[in-house]
Design a protein around this motif. Structure first.
Motif, PDB file in Angstrom:
ATOM      1  N   ILE A 290       0.865  -1.178   0.000  1.00 39.66           N
ATOM      2  CA  ILE A 290       0.000   0.000   0.000  1.00 39.66           C
ATOM      3  C   ILE A 290       0.898   1.222   0.000  1.00 39.66           C
ATOM      4  CG2 ILE A 290      -1.733   1.300   1.262  1.00 39.66           C
ATOM      5  CD1 ILE A 290      -2.626  -1.388   2.485  1.00 39.66           C
ATOM      6  N   LEU A 291       0.662   2.132  -0.936  1.00 38.85           N
ATOM      7  CA  LEU A 291       1.438   3.364  -1.029  1.00 38.85           C
ATOM      8  C   LEU A 291       0.571   4.511  -0.564  1.00 38.85           C
ATOM      9  CD1 LEU A 291       4.125   4.600  -1.941  1.00 38.85           C
ATOM     10  CD2 LEU A 291       3.147   4.840  -4.215  1.00 38.85           C
ATOM     11  N   SER A 292       0.975   5.151   0.520  1.00 40.98           N
ATOM     12  CA  SER A 292       0.222   6.303   1.002  1.00 40.98           C
ATOM     13  C   SER A 292       0.936   7.572   0.584  1.00 40.98           C
ATOM     14  CB  SER A 292       0.100   6.261   2.528  1.00 40.98           C
ATOM     15  OG  SER A 292       1.374   6.425   3.113  1.00 40.98           O
ATOM     16  N   GLY A 293       0.227   8.666   0.584  1.00 39.23           N
ATOM     17  CA  GLY A 293       0.767   9.941   0.136  1.00 39.23           C
ATOM     18  C   GLY A 293       0.004  10.371  -1.090  1.00 39.23           C
ATOM     19  N   LYS A 294       0.700  10.955  -2.055  1.00 41.45           N
ATOM     20  CA  LYS A 294       0.060  11.472  -3.250  1.00 41.45           C
ATOM     21  C   LYS A 294      -0.131  10.373  -4.291  1.00 41.45           C
ATOM     22  CE  LYS A 294       2.066  13.372  -6.730  1.00 41.45           C
ATOM     23  NZ  LYS A 294       1.491  12.620  -7.760  1.00 41.45           N
TER      24      LYS A 294
ATOM     25  N   ASP B 219       2.695   7.446 -10.525  1.00 38.42           N
ATOM     26  CA  ASP B 219       3.781   7.820  -9.636  1.00 38.42           C
ATOM     27  C   ASP B 219       4.913   6.814  -9.627  1.00 38.42           C
ATOM     28  OD1 ASP B 219       2.779  10.238  -8.753  1.00 38.42           O
ATOM     29  OD2 ASP B 219       1.625   9.306  -7.173  1.00 38.42           O
ATOM     30  N   LEU B 220       6.111   7.337  -9.468  1.00 35.16           N
ATOM     31  CA  LEU B 220       7.323   6.553  -9.291  1.00 35.16           C
ATOM     32  C   LEU B 220       7.745   6.737  -7.841  1.00 35.16           C
ATOM     33  CD1 LEU B 220       9.781   4.995 -10.457  1.00 35.16           C
ATOM     34  CD2 LEU B 220      10.789   7.230 -10.932  1.00 35.16           C
ATOM     35  N   PHE B 221       7.857   5.649  -7.095  1.00 37.63           N
ATOM     36  CA  PHE B 221       8.263   5.710  -5.694  1.00 37.63           C
ATOM     37  C   PHE B 221       9.782   5.616  -5.624  1.00 37.63           C
ATOM     38  CE2 PHE B 221       9.188   3.533  -1.629  1.00 37.63           C
ATOM     39  CZ  PHE B 221       8.638   4.464  -0.757  1.00 37.63           C
TER      40      PHE B 221
END
Length: 100
Positions: free
Chosen positions: A3-7, A12-14
């Motif tokens: 799970i990627l939180s934020g924008k 998106d590239l993390f």
């Protein structure tokens, strides 16, 4: 499942290592693209023996802090503000009664 939180949007590239540092990114790209803080859940960040950079692996309950960069903006060199302005120009160019 991570799970990627934020924008976290669809493009998106993390980044989680030295690419979080604006000075490093500026040296590589000659600019610093728009970015936001993010957390990647269910992963663990660790150092690799004899390497300067870290890596991440699935962990189940870990968290990795990093930043999200829109890859479209990163590759083309547009900021989010540039894209909004470009979108206005395209909309105006398609309006009825617009003279070329």
């Amino acid at each position: 499942m991570s799970i990627l939180s934020g924008k976290a949007a669809g493009h998106d590239l993390f980044v989680y290592g030295s690419l979080q540092d604006p000075q490093v990114v500026n040296v590589l790209l000659n600019r610093v693209p728009d970015h936001s803080s993010a957390v990647l859940s269910c992963f663990h960040r660790f150092k690799i023996k004899n390497r300067l950079y870290p890596t991440i692996l699935p962990d189940g309950n870990g968290q990795v802090t990093g930043k999200c960069v829109d890859w479209f903006c990163l590759i083309l060199g547009f900021s989010f503000k540039d894209l909004r302005s470009l979108n206005k120009v395209v909309v105006l160019a398609g309006a009825k009664g617009h003279n070329r």
